[in-house]
Design a protein around this motif. Structure first.
Motif, PDB file in Angstrom:
ATOM      1  N   LEU A   3       0.626  -1.406   0.040  1.00 26.51           N
ATOM      2  CA  LEU A   3       0.138  -0.072  -0.117  1.00 26.51           C
ATOM      3  C   LEU A   3       1.005   0.986  -0.021  1.00 26.51           C
ATOM      4  CD1 LEU A   3      -2.960  -0.974   2.626  1.00 26.51           C
ATOM      5  CD2 LEU A   3      -2.833  -1.047   0.136  1.00 26.51           C
ATOM      6  N   TYR A   4       1.780   1.335   1.009  1.00 31.77           N
ATOM      7  CA  TYR A   4       2.780   2.341   1.057  1.00 31.77           C
ATOM      8  C   TYR A   4       3.787   2.099   1.719  1.00 31.77           C
ATOM      9  CZ  TYR A   4       0.787   3.180   5.806  1.00 31.77           C
ATOM     10  OH  TYR A   4       0.193   3.037   7.089  1.00 31.77           O
ATOM     11  N   ALA A   5       4.950   2.928   1.587  1.00 32.39           N
ATOM     12  CA  ALA A   5       6.067   3.026   2.333  1.00 32.39           C
ATOM     13  C   ALA A   5       5.918   4.090   3.389  1.00 32.39           C
ATOM     14  CB  ALA A   5       7.399   3.160   1.555  1.00 32.39           C
ATOM     15  N   THR A   6       6.653   3.925   4.585  1.00 34.26           N
ATOM     16  CA  THR A   6       6.609   4.770   5.882  1.00 34.26           C
ATOM     17  C   THR A   6       7.669   4.590   6.741  1.00 34.26           C
ATOM     18  OG1 THR A   6       5.137   5.994   7.185  1.00 34.26           O
ATOM     19  CG2 THR A   6       5.430   3.601   7.225  1.00 34.26           C
ATOM     20  N   THR A   7       7.951   5.595   7.430  1.00 36.27           N
ATOM     21  CA  THR A   7       8.837   5.587   8.492  1.00 36.27           C
ATOM     22  C   THR A   7       8.287   5.668  10.030  1.00 36.27           C
ATOM     23  OG1 THR A   7      10.532   6.574   7.027  1.00 36.27           O
ATOM     24  CG2 THR A   7      11.338   6.591   9.193  1.00 36.27           C
ATOM     25  N   LEU A   8       8.686   4.655  10.629  1.00 39.28           N
ATOM     26  CA  LEU A   8       8.475   4.874  12.089  1.00 39.28           C
ATOM     27  C   LEU A   8       9.740   4.959  12.981  1.00 39.28           C
ATOM     28  CD1 LEU A   8       6.153   1.749  12.296  1.00 39.28           C
ATOM     29  CD2 LEU A   8       5.398   4.333  12.103  1.00 39.28           C
ATOM     30  N   MET A   9       9.578   5.449  14.187  1.00 35.35           N
ATOM     31  CA  MET A   9      10.639   5.902  15.197  1.00 35.35           C
ATOM     32  C   MET A   9      10.801   4.658  15.944  1.00 35.35           C
ATOM     33  SD  MET A   9      12.125   8.632  14.030  1.00 35.35           S
ATOM     34  CE  MET A   9      13.384   8.613  15.404  1.00 35.35           C
ATOM     35  N   ILE A  10      11.956   3.959  16.273  1.00 40.85           N
ATOM     36  CA  ILE A  10      11.946   3.039  17.229  1.00 40.85           C
ATOM     37  C   ILE A  10      13.401   3.160  17.628  1.00 40.85           C
ATOM     38  CG2 ILE A  10      12.619   0.286  17.615  1.00 40.85           C
ATOM     39  CD1 ILE A  10      10.843   0.101  14.882  1.00 40.85           C
TER      40      ILE A  10
END
Length: 80
Positions: A3-10
């Motif tokens: 569906l999409y590419a994203t960035t999460l903070m870990i």
């Protein structure tokens, strides 16, 4: 289907994810590792019209995931 590419903070690291739709769930697949180990691979299920992360215990990370899905609502709806 992706569906999409994203960035999460870990742990203060930006981790890129690809998000796939499989049935009534979203699958978040990390595209990179975080410095201190593997980034989590996880599912998010639509339950009663709300997206609920599965196998994630950290409440702050859950909130981040839900916010991310809301920001990409058009892609998620198109994947139905």
């Amino acid at each position: 289907m992706m569906l999409y590419a994203t960035t999460l903070m870990i742990d203060d690291f930006a981790v890129p994810y690809q998000v796939y739709k499989e049935g009534n769930r979203l699958f978040f697949k990390p595209m990179a590792l975080v410095q201190n180990g593997a980034a989590p691979l996880f599912w998010v299920a639509e339950i009663g019209g709300l997206w609920e992360p599965m196998n994630i215990q950290d409440e702050q990370f859950k909130a981040q995931i839900k916010d991310n899905i809301a920001q990409h609502q058009a892609e998620v709806r198109a994947g139905r």
